[in-house]
Design a protein around this motif. Structure first.
Motif, PDB file in Angstrom:
ATOM      1  N   GLY A 290     -22.476   6.315  -1.370  1.00 38.47           N
ATOM      2  CA  GLY A 290     -23.280   5.213  -1.888  1.00 38.47           C
ATOM      3  C   GLY A 290     -23.824   5.547  -3.267  1.00 38.47           C
ATOM      4  O   GLY A 290     -24.222   6.696  -3.527  1.00 38.47           O
ATOM      5  N   PRO A 291     -23.832   4.571  -4.196  1.00 36.32           N
ATOM      6  CA  PRO A 291     -24.316   4.840  -5.559  1.00 36.32           C
ATOM      7  C   PRO A 291     -25.692   5.498  -5.597  1.00 36.32           C
ATOM      8  O   PRO A 291     -25.935   6.391  -6.407  1.00 36.32           O
ATOM      9  N   ALA A 292     -26.589   5.090  -4.686  1.00 36.10           N
ATOM     10  CA  ALA A 292     -27.948   5.645  -4.687  1.00 36.10           C
ATOM     11  C   ALA A 292     -28.000   7.073  -4.161  1.00 36.10           C
ATOM     12  O   ALA A 292     -29.010   7.761  -4.339  1.00 36.10           O
ATOM     13  N   LYS A 347     -26.367  -2.350  -8.749  1.00 38.17           N
ATOM     14  CA  LYS A 347     -25.672  -2.139  -7.482  1.00 38.17           C
ATOM     15  C   LYS A 347     -24.496  -1.166  -7.543  1.00 38.17           C
ATOM     16  O   LYS A 347     -23.955  -0.796  -6.503  1.00 38.17           O
ATOM     17  N   LEU A 348     -24.102  -0.756  -8.742  1.00 40.25           N
ATOM     18  CA  LEU A 348     -22.929   0.094  -8.871  1.00 40.25           C
ATOM     19  C   LEU A 348     -23.321   1.469  -9.407  1.00 40.25           C
ATOM     20  O   LEU A 348     -24.389   1.627 -10.004  1.00 40.25           O
ATOM     21  N   PRO A 349     -22.474   2.468  -9.223  1.00 40.44           N
ATOM     22  CA  PRO A 349     -22.831   3.838  -9.623  1.00 40.44           C
ATOM     23  C   PRO A 349     -22.869   4.008 -11.138  1.00 40.44           C
ATOM     24  O   PRO A 349     -22.324   3.183 -11.885  1.00 40.44           O
ATOM     25  N   PRO A 350     -23.513   5.077 -11.609  1.00 40.03           N
ATOM     26  CA  PRO A 350     -23.529   5.360 -13.047  1.00 40.03           C
ATOM     27  C   PRO A 350     -22.116   5.421 -13.604  1.00 40.03           C
ATOM     28  O   PRO A 350     -21.223   5.974 -12.990  1.00 40.03           O
ATOM     29  N   GLY A 351     -21.925   4.818 -14.775  1.00 35.47           N
ATOM     30  CA  GLY A 351     -20.607   4.797 -15.395  1.00 35.47           C
ATOM     31  C   GLY A 351     -19.819   3.540 -15.120  1.00 35.47           C
ATOM     32  O   GLY A 351     -18.754   3.330 -15.718  1.00 35.47           O
ATOM     33  N   ALA A 352     -20.301   2.673 -14.221  1.00 36.09           N
ATOM     34  CA  ALA A 352     -19.618   1.409 -13.964  1.00 36.09           C
ATOM     35  C   ALA A 352     -19.722   0.502 -15.192  1.00 36.09           C
ATOM     36  O   ALA A 352     -20.683   0.590 -15.965  1.00 36.09           O
ATOM     37  N   GLN A 353     -18.741  -0.372 -15.354  1.00 38.02           N
ATOM     38  CA  GLN A 353     -18.689  -1.255 -16.519  1.00 38.02           C
ATOM     39  C   GLN A 353     -18.356  -2.676 -16.103  1.00 38.02           C
ATOM     40  O   GLN A 353     -17.631  -2.902 -15.128  1.00 38.02           O
TER      41      GLN A 353
END
Length: 554
Positions: A290-292, A347-353
């Motif tokens: 999970g992103p968190a 809602k998405l992990p670091p680095g999402a675009q």
């Protein structure tokens, strides 16, 4: 991989005999030296459907296949480019339609029989000459995606086969002939679905005797109990009741032998339960973090591997379900209504675009000079009014009981997107469905869906594998016919020169974003986590992690 497929194969698995006591092995078991741990338990989100990758389209089946089987060409470790597998080299003829593969010598299947050119042809002829239910897209999805048809098509929906013939010219040389030049060859041969199986095992366990119906598939024993490849691990047991699948080191492997003696895939569908099992030591790694949880687990000393973003989450708009959705202005309004940046940030992990095309900018053919749809609720309302659709009501399907690399929490994503649509006056009818088979069957076939979100993790490093999979012909998921777009795809696919094909992909991306069959949402870098003392695994954008190199630090 990994990824959503056009159809879902529903395995009817009655394999109580596969419940083997050995599946309860723990990572705490010591090796023969009495000091080195050699069993790794890896947590996965779902059960595999089938152990014959020729018949698989789900990520968990293919994860197992990648350890047990090998293909002629494999992806480079941690990347997407083709590299030697069971073939040491491959070259096309002057027409680009016949490829000659020079094979490794001295390779044996897990049953002790020889791998050679004849074995390769047995496999390709098995797929090409498929009959009956083996021609169903529920059974051989990847063959149809890549090759299109069979020696004798039994459905008018099937086209001419891209594959033509296989010729063994000597024990270590095989010629694969195709009916035309295609961007898919040779890269698509990296797919686990093109793994090479033991001809002896295929025959002995009647591997092609798939029976039943598309709704109730009955797999042969080969596909459930006797998968036989050449890989660094070999199948040991599938304990369906205890949700574990065990493979063990192939002591006769032709290359570097696996450092682990035993690898167990344990299904733990709940994300928090996987995390707790890691912390307690019951498992030594899991996928779909999970992103968190990424930073906290990293801070605790766990080995966090982040895959490069090689996926797409999209909102699909079905033009055949609701006539209003065939109006471009309505589709444009939907695109302008969505605050995709807020979704990515929250809602998405670091680095999402936020996505600009339907594939990430790491793939050749990405085009930044396409029509873009910024978040603009007022413009969305204006477009709806111009289209006479200010009182629009849409059925919005979303999946439950699933986590995907591009879609960590479907309900959260649905709530954000539906709130954006409601804010511009669109009434949303929420339709949650269980991921497999209900959601995939409902959204990739029929006319009962207006909006839904799905995604894709690339199978190999060519743009066609993304946009061609979605838009190269009429498909029920999208419900449109666009002859000019389909012709663009046909032209690009048959272009032999990679540089010229890249330019055609750029043009196709522009056409797609002008036509707007759906809205590309985001690209995410999903994470895989391993125990604090586990090393040797390289994250793969294709979810092609190889556990043969995994080991415990001493």
């Amino acid at each position: 991989m990994r990824a959503s497929r056009p159809k879902v194969a529903v395995a009817a698995i009655a394999v109580a005999a596969l419940a083997v006591a050995g599946c309860a092995e723990s990572d705490r078991e010591e090796g023969s030296s009495g000091s080195k741990k050699d069993t790794l338990v890896f947590g996965v989100a779902g059960d595999p459907k089938v152990l014959d990758p020729s018949l698989a389209s789900d990520g968990e089946s293919l994860r197992v296949a990648r350890q047990v089987f090998e293909t002629l060409i494999r992806a480079e470790d941690g990347g997407t480019k083709p590299s030697p597998g069971l073939a040491e080299s491959w070259t096309p003829d002057s027409t680009g339609t016949v490829w000659t593969f020079k094979l490794r010598s001295g390779v044996k299947f897990h049953d002790g029989t020889d791998f050679n050119a004849e074995a390769v042809c047995v496999n390709f002829n098995r797929w090409y000459n498929a009959k009956g239910l083996m021609q169903s897209p529920d059974v051989t999805a990847y063959w149809q995606d890549v090759m299109g048809g069979y020696a004798q098509n039994e459905s008018p929906d099937l086209g001419e086969s891209l594959f033509k013939s296989c010729t063994a010219t000597d024990p270590t040389t095989v010629d694969l002939a195709f009916t035309r030049v295609s961007s898919k060859i040779p890269a698509a041969l990296m797919l686990p679905s093109f793994s090479i199986h033991s001809p002896k095992a295929l025959e002995e366990y009647k591997a092609s005797d798939v029976t039943g119906t598309a709704e109730d598939i009955k797999y042969p024993s080969y596909a459930l109990e006797h998968p036989t490849g050449t890989g660094p691990f070999k199948f040991k047991a599938w304990d369906v009741a205890n949700k574990t699948l065990t493979i063990e080191r192939n002591e006769d492997y032709w290359g570097d032998k696996a450092k682990l003696k035993t690898l167990i895939f344990k299904t733990i569908s709940d994300e928090n339960a996987r995390k707790q099992a890691l912390r307690s030591g019951d498992i030594q790694g899991y996928d779909l973090v999970g992103p968190a949880d990424v930073e906290p687990l990293k801070g605790e000393g766990f080995n966090m591997l982040t895959r490069p973003a090689f996926n797409i989450l999209y909102l699909a708009i079905n033009q055949s379900g609701n006539p209003k959705l065939a109006d471009l202005k309505v589709r444009q309004a939907i695109a302008h209504a969505l605050n995709r940046q807020a979704l990515v940030d929250s809602k998405l992990p670091p680095g999402a675009q936020v996505a600009v095309n339907f594939f990430p900018d790491t793939v050749e053919g990405w085009n930044g000079d396409v029509t873009k749809y910024d978040y603009n609720p007022e413009k969305a309302k204006q477009l709806l009014a111009e289209a006479g659709a200010s009182n629009l009501t849409l059925k919005f399907h979303y999946p439950t009981e699933v986590t995907r690399p591009y879609m960590p929490n479907p309900k959260d994503l649905f709530e954000l997107l539906s709130a954006d649509l409601k804010a511009v006056g669109i009434t949303i009818e929420a339709i949650p469905l269980k991921w497999s088979p209900d959601y995939l069957n409902a959204t990739t076939s029929g006319k009962n869906h207006d909006l839904h979100f799905l995604g894709w993790t690339g199978d190999y490093g060519d743009g066609y594998n993304f946009i061609g999979t979605f838009f190269d012909r009429k498909k029920d998921e999208w419900g449109f016919t666009n002859a000019a777009l389909f012709e663009q795809f046909k032209d690009a696919d048959s272009t032999a020169d990679p540089a010229a094909r890249t330019e055609k992909y750029k043009a196709i991306n522009k056409t797609i974003m002008d036509f707007l069959p759906g809205v590309p949402i985001s690209h995410s870098p999903p994470a895989i986590v391993l125990g604090k003392d586990v090393t040797g695994v390289t994250a793969s954008p294709l979810t092609d992690e190889r556990f043969a190199t995994a080991e415990f630090k001493s």
